[in-house]
Design a protein around this motif. Structure first.
Motif, mmCIF file in Angstrom:
data_model
loop_
_atom_site.group_PDB
_atom_site.id
_atom_site.type_symbol
_atom_site.label_atom_id
_atom_site.label_comp_id
_atom_site.label_asym_id
_atom_site.label_seq_id
_atom_site.Cartn_x
_atom_site.Cartn_y
_atom_site.Cartn_z
ATOM 1 N N ASN A 133 29.965 2.238 18.283
ATOM 2 C CA ASN A 133 29.502 2.760 19.564
ATOM 3 C C ASN A 133 30.421 3.827 20.132
ATOM 4 O O ASN A 133 29.988 4.949 20.393
ATOM 5 N N SER A 172 29.624 -7.976 13.553
ATOM 6 C CA SER A 172 29.376 -6.902 14.528
ATOM 7 C C SER A 172 30.003 -5.568 14.142
ATOM 8 O O SER A 172 30.596 -4.885 14.974
ATOM 9 N N HIS A 220 28.457 -2.872 13.548
ATOM 10 C CA HIS A 220 27.743 -1.808 14.252
ATOM 11 C C HIS A 220 28.298 -1.570 15.650
ATOM 12 O O HIS A 220 28.311 -0.442 16.124
ATOM 13 N N GLU A 221 28.770 -2.626 16.307
ATOM 14 C CA GLU A 221 29.320 -2.480 17.657
ATOM 15 C C GLU A 221 30.561 -1.594 17.664
ATOM 16 O O GLU A 221 30.844 -0.912 18.642
ATOM 17 N N TYR A 254 22.838 4.312 11.830
ATOM 18 C CA TYR A 254 21.987 3.333 11.147
ATOM 19 C C TYR A 254 20.585 3.902 10.927
ATOM 20 O O TYR A 254 19.966 3.674 9.896
ATOM 21 N N ASP A 266 27.145 -7.545 8.767
ATOM 22 C CA ASP A 266 27.163 -6.748 9.992
ATOM 23 C C ASP A 266 26.713 -7.577 11.183
ATOM 24 O O ASP A 266 27.309 -7.514 12.263
ATOM 25 N N TRP A 322 25.477 3.341 17.982
ATOM 26 C CA TRP A 322 25.458 2.896 16.592
ATOM 27 C C TRP A 322 24.083 3.064 15.959
ATOM 28 O O TRP A 322 23.968 3.157 14.740
#
Length: 136
Positions: free
Chosen positions: A108, A102, A104-105, A129, A98, A125
């Motif tokens: 968004n 990226s 997690h980006e 998480y 991750d 994000w």
């Protein structure tokens, strides 16, 4: 045998080099007025996704996953509970990937649109998480 003291010293030296490089980048940006320096400033920016500090963080997470995998294997071989160790190893592999890629980006926009977040939760994000961390 790997000495814990040597590992800590090496990690502190690497971290120190990264801090000094970032400080030089800030000096170049705010004193010299050059925020690029042939790509060196962004390369050592702690806020950039594809930078040396990010790759160092990915490496640390992957090494943690490897150590957790070793612990899980040792526990299994001795007939002791090992599934939590193996699960932690997989979580750390995911966190490393991750950080590098990226993932997690990419959460968004969908989470922001679904929940209508803004302000402190602009980086939406953090919500899934955080829920995962609480559940885990």
């Amino acid at each position: 045998m790997i000495s814990a003291k040597k590992v800590i010293i090496i990690l502190l030296v690497v971290f120190g080099v990264l801090i000094v490089a970032r400080g030089a980048g800030l000096y170049a940006t705010y004193v010299l007025g050059n925020n690029h320096m042939n790509g060196l400033v962004p390369l050592f920016d702690f806020n950039e996704e594809r930078s040396v500090p990010t790759w160092f963080s990915c490496w640390l997470l992957m090494m943690s996953a490897a150590l957790l995998g070793v612990i899980a294997t040792a526990q299994r071989q001795e007939g002791l509970p090992h599934l939590w160790w193996a699960t932690l190893a997989l979580v750390f592999v995911y966190l490393s990937l991750d950080e590098a890629l990226s993932f997690h980006e990419r959460l968004n926009r969908p989470v922001r649109e679904l929940l209508g977040t803004s302000g402190a939760l602009y980086y939406a994000w953090v919500i899934p998480y955080a829920l995962f961390a609480l559940a885990f």
